[in-house]
Motif scaffolding. Structure first.
Motif, mmCIF file in Angstrom:
data_model
loop_
_atom_site.group_PDB
_atom_site.id
_atom_site.type_symbol
_atom_site.label_atom_id
_atom_site.label_comp_id
_atom_site.label_asym_id
_atom_site.label_seq_id
_atom_site.Cartn_x
_atom_site.Cartn_y
_atom_site.Cartn_z
ATOM 1 N N CYS A 1 12.638 14.150 -36.474
ATOM 2 C CA CYS A 1 13.868 13.796 -37.007
ATOM 3 C C CYS A 1 13.473 13.114 -38.495
ATOM 4 O O CYS A 1 12.648 12.435 -38.514
ATOM 5 C CB CYS A 1 14.551 12.500 -36.327
ATOM 6 N N CYS B 1 18.385 18.746 -37.135
ATOM 7 C CA CYS B 1 18.361 17.467 -36.166
ATOM 8 C C CYS B 1 19.924 16.940 -35.845
ATOM 9 O O CYS B 1 20.531 16.752 -37.156
ATOM 10 C CB CYS B 1 17.351 16.334 -36.255
ATOM 11 N N CYS C 1 20.745 14.400 -33.800
ATOM 12 C CA CYS C 1 20.631 13.190 -33.073
ATOM 13 C C CYS C 1 21.655 12.199 -33.479
ATOM 14 O O CYS C 1 22.332 12.400 -34.666
ATOM 15 C CB CYS C 1 19.427 12.718 -33.165
ATOM 16 N N CYS D 1 21.130 11.026 -37.150
ATOM 17 C CA CYS D 1 21.282 12.086 -38.194
ATOM 18 C C CYS D 1 22.684 12.438 -38.546
ATOM 19 O O CYS D 1 23.252 12.573 -39.666
ATOM 20 C CB CYS D 1 20.795 13.438 -37.775
HETATM 21 ZN ZN ZN Z 1 17.825 13.163 -36.137
#
Ligand code: ZN
Ligand code: GLA
Length: 681
Positions: free
Chosen positions: A121, A161, A163, A166
Motif C-alpha cells: 500500500c 490499493c 484500503c 487509500c
Molecule cells: Zn492502501
C-alpha cells in the motif's frame, strides 16, 4: 550539445544488469565466478538489492549489510558501478504479517495475503516508515562508497490499493483538486444516474458509470505513486545529493502516466522485452520498440535514458521462448542506443536455481561458465560499447513529434463508445509512427502539454482529449508554418472527459482544421469501406485504400478534401482533408485506413515540409535508419528487421563504420537481422 554521462564519473555505456547475490550467499563460489565472468562479459554496472529486503532485515530492526559491503567493495575494486535499489518492491513476510496495513486491498475489498511482490500500500504510514528506515540505512552506509553510481527506486511500480487509508487519501486528493463538491459535480457531469455527490466519501472508485471518476482515479494512482516515490527518494537526496535517481518503467504501461513519473526521476530507465517472433519480418516489433525508446528519450527533452532491463536470450513469461536469432541481440541493443540510450542492461546477470524466474534468460546460465552462445553475444555487446564512447551524451534532432498522451488514452478507453471493439490507442499511434520510421526520419514522442516549438510536423493520433492551452498551442504552431497530421477521434472531450459542445473537433480546433465532424460511423468487420484519393490532390496520393473501425462524417468548412469515401451511403463524402491556416496546414484523416495510405500521406508530408531524412535515398522495407548527434558529429544507425540480406543505398554521403573502422560509401550491405553504426564523414 552533449549531455553528461548518466553516472558522471563513468563516460562509457552502462552494461550489466540485475544482479542478485543475495540469492547466492550460501554459494560463495558462484559469487566468485560472477566476478571472474564480469570481466569477460564486458559488464560494468549492476543493479543490486532490488528484492533483498529480507536479507537486509531478517527480523524487524535487526540489520545485516555485511554481504552487500563485500559485493560493493568488490565492484569498486574493479571500477564497476552499482545501481543500488531501494528494496520496497517486495517486503519481508514478518512485516506483512505483523502489520496487515502494508498489504493492499483489492477491488473486491479483500486484503491480499503475503505473497509475490509489487503489492504494498502506497499510503500506509507503517510501510512508509519502514521504507524510510531501510532507505536511510542504505544511503548512510554507502553514501561515500566509490561503487555507488545511481539509485534504482523500487521496481516497476504498478497496481492500486483500495484500503481505507487509500480511500481517505483519494477523498483528500479530490477535495484539493476540486475544492467544492459543486465544482466536482459539474466538471464530472455527475447529475447522471443521480450521482451528484453530497459528501466526499460517497465517491466510490469502484463506480463504473462516471467516466471522469475513472479518469481521475488513474490520475490519483499516478499521483500516489509519485508521492510514494518522492518519499523514497527524500532520504537518498539528503545523504547522497549527487547520485541520480531512477525507476524502471515499462514502455507504454497503461497503469501510470509516465510523463508524471518521469518528472520525479533524474534519469529515465525502461524495461523492454520485445518478442522477435516472426521468422521473416520483425519490422512491426522493430518500429514499436523504436517508438517506445523515442518516448523515453523525449521524457526529459532528449536527455539520454537507459535500458534497465532486457533479456539477453528468451524470457520465461512470454508466449514462446523463441531464442534470439544471430544478430538479433546486437540489433536490439544498438537500436536502443540509436534512440538515445547511454546504457543497455539485462534482467538478469545470473540465472537463479529456483522459483518462478528460474528459466528466465540471463548473462550467466545454469551451466555457470562463459562458453555459451548468449554469454558470447553479451561479451560482444561489451566490446561494441567501447567503440561507441563518442556517442555518449549525444541526442536526436527530431523535426517531427508524435503526441502520446496518457490522459487522452485513458479518457478514450474509459468511455463507452464511440465503438468499443477496436479503440486501439497504442496501435494507432504505432501506425502513424511507422511510416516516418520507415523513411528514416527522427521522431520525438511527446505529450500534448509539451512544447511544440522545435518541430516542423506534429502527429496527433486519436488525441481524444484537448487539455487547457493545447488548442491555442496548436493554433500558434500551425499559424507559424507547422504541419499537423491529426486522425479521427481528435478533439472530442475536455480534460474532465466532458464532450465539447458546438461541433467536433472542439475547443477551437474546428476552425483550425476547417472541418466539422458530425458523426462517427463505428463500422463492423463485415462492412467494407474505402478511402479513395481525389485525382490531382495536392499531395499526389493515388488509388484506393481500405478503411476500418472508424469512419467519421465530416463537412468541409474551409478545408479541401484529398480523399473521399468509396462506399455506402456516404460514398463521395470527404475522408481526408487539408486546411491551410496561417502559414501552415492541418491534415485530417477521418477514417482508420490501411497502413499503405498512411505511408503515402507521411511520405508526401516529409517531402512537402522538407523534413530531414537520415539517409537521402529510400530505404528497403524492414529497414530503418536512426541518428544521434551533438549538433556536429552524426552517428547513423541502420537496422535490418528482415531475415534476409538487404542493400541500402547511401546516396552521395561517405561514412566510417564505427564497428569495423572501414570507410563505407555507395551501398551498405546488411546481413539478415543485421545492423551497422556509421559516422557521417
Ligand atoms: Zn492502501
Ligand atoms: C520485470 C521485473 C524483473 C523481472 C523481469 C522478468 O521487468 O522488473 O524483476 O521479473 O520482469 O522479465
Amino acid at each position: 550539445m552533449k549531455y553528461a554521462p548518466i553516472i558522471s564519473k563513468f563516460p562509457h555505456f552502462l552494461h550489466g544488469g540485475d544482479y542478485n547475490p543475495d540469492q547466492w550467499l550460501k554459494h560463495p563460489k558462484a559469487i566468485d565466478e560472477d566476478f571472474r565472468l564480469m570481466d569477460l562479459s564486458g559488464c560494468n554496472t549492476f543493479s543490486l538489492g532490488i528484492f533483498a529486503w529480507t536479507s537486509y532485515e531478517p527480523e524487524e530492526g535487526k540489520f545485516n549489510f555485511d554481504w552487500l559491503d563485500k559485493i560493493m567493495d568488490r565492484l569498486a575494486k574493479k571500477g564497476y558501478n552499482a545501481i543500488l535499489a531501494t528494496p520496497s518492491g517486495a517486503r519481508p513476510a514478518w512485516m506483512a504479517m505483523k502489520y496487515p496495513e502494508v498489504r493492499r486491498v483489492k477491488r473486491d475489498g479483500q486484503r491480499e495475503p503475503y505473497h509475490d511482490r509489487h503489492n504494498h500500500c502506497w499510503t500506509s504510514p507503517v510501510y512508509r516508515e519502514k521504507v524510510n528506515i531501510i532507505n536511510t540505512k542504505l544511503a548512510e552506509r554507502y553514501k561515500n562508497h566509490p561503487a555507488l553510481g545511481a539509485w534504482h527506486i523500487s521496481n516497476e511500480y504498478n497496481g492500486e490499493c483500495m484500503c481505507d487509508l487509500c480511500l481517505k487519501s483519494w477523498y483528500g486528493w479530490l477535495e484539493k483538486k476540486y475544492k467544492t463538491l459543486d465544482n466536482l459535480n459539474e466538471r464530472w457531469w455527475t447529475y447522471f444516474w443521480s450521482h451528484n455527490y453530497t459528501a466526499w466519501n460517497q465517491i466510490d472508485p469502484h463506480d463504473g458509470c462516471v467516466d471522469a471518476l475513472k479518469l481521475d482515479w488513474s490520475r490519483f494512482i499516478t499521483w500516489q505513486c509519485c508521492d510514494f516515490m518522492k518519499h523514497e527518494i527524500a532520504p537518498l537526496k539528503k545523504l547522497t545529493p549527487n547520485a541520480p535517481v531512477t525507476t524502471n518503467m515499462m514502455g507504454f504501461f497503461n497503469g501510470l502516466d509516465y510523463w508524471r513519473v518521469a518528472e520525479v526521476c533524474d534519469v529515465i530507465a525502461d524495461d523492454a522485452y520485445p518478442s522477435w517472433y516472426k521468422p521473416d519480418d520483425n519490422s512491426g516489433m522493430g518500429s514499436y520498440l523504436s517508438m517506445v525508446h523515442d518516448m523515453h528519450r523525449s521524457f526529459k527533452g532528449g536527455k539520454p535514458f537507459m535500458l534497465m532491463e532486457s533479456c539477453p536470450s528468451a524470457t520465461n513469461w512470454q508466449q514462446y521462448t523463441r531464442l534470439k536469432r544471430p544478430g538479433v541481440h546486437k540489433r536490439e541493443m544498438l537500436q536502443t542506443i540509436a534512440h538515445g540510450a547511454d546504457g543497455t542492461m539485462y534482467f538478469q546477470y545470473r540465472k537463479g536455481m529456483g522459483s518462478c524466474e528460474k528459466f528466465h534468460g540471463a548473462v550467466v546460465d545454469h551451466v555457470g561458465h562463459e562458453n555459451t552462445r548468449v554469454f558470447k553475444e553479451v561479451a560482444e555487446i561489451g566490446k561494441i560499447h567501447r567503440k561507441l564512447d563518442d556517442v555518449i551524451g549525444t541526442s536526436t534532432a527530431a523535426e517531427v513529434a508524435l503526441v502520446f498522451d496518457w490522459d487522452s488514452r485513458w479518457a478514450l478507453d474509459f468511455s463507452q463508445g464511440p465503438t468499443n471493439a477496436n479503440k486501439k490507442y497504442v496501435e494507432t499511434c504505432q501506425s502513424f509512427y511507422r511510416p516516418f520510421w520507415n523513411s528514416g526520419v527522427s521522431i520525438d514522442v511527446i505529450e500534448s502539454i509539451s512544447s511544440f516549438d522545435k518541430y516542423k510536423v506534429l502527429v496527433l493520433p486519436m488525441l481524444f482529449m484537448i487539455k487547457k492551452g493545447v488548442a491555442e498551442k496548436l493554433t500558434k504552431f500551425v499559424s507559424n508554418g507547422g504541419t499537423v497530421i491529426a486522425s479521427y477521434l481528435t478533439g472530442i472531450v475536455d480534460e474532465n472527459d466532458r464532450c465539447f459542445t458546438g461541433g467536433w473537433p472542439g475547443c477551437g480546433l474546428r476552425k483550425l482544421f476547417g472541418i466539422w465532424n458530425e458523426e462517427i460511423d463505428g463500422i463492423t468487420p463485415d462492412d467494407k469501406q474505402q478511402v479513395v484519393a481525389i485525382k490531382g490532390n495536392s499531395l499526389g496520393i493515388k488509388g484506393k485504400f481500405k478503411a476500418y473501425d472508424y469512419c467519421e462524417q465530416i463537412h468541409l468548412e474551409g478545408a479541401k478534401a484529398l480523399a473521399v469515401y468509396g462506399k455506402d451511403f456516404y460514398a463521395g463524402k470527404p475522408a481526408v482533408t487539408v486546411n491551410k491556416f496561417g502559414k501552415g496546414k492541418v491534415y485530417y484523416v477521418a477514417a482508420r485506413t490501411s497502413d499503405d495510405f498512411l505511408k503515402d500521406l507521411s511520405t508526401a508530408v516529409i517531402s512537402e515540409m522538407k523534413v530531414k531524412r537520415i539517409l537521402s535515398e529510400d530505404l528497403p522495407s524492414g529497414v530503418t535508419a536512426q541518428m544521434r548527434t551533438d549538433g556536429k558529429r552524426e552517428f547513423v544507425f541502420v537496422f535490418n528487421f528482415r531475415s534476409k540480406k538487404q542493400k541500402i543505398d547511401l546516396g552521395k554521403d561517405k561514412f566510417k563504420d564505427m564497428l569495423t573502422g572501414k570507410t563505407v560509401e555507395g551501398r551498405l550491405k546488411l546481413e539478415a537481422d543485421g545492423s551497422a553504426v556509421l559516422e557521417r564523414l
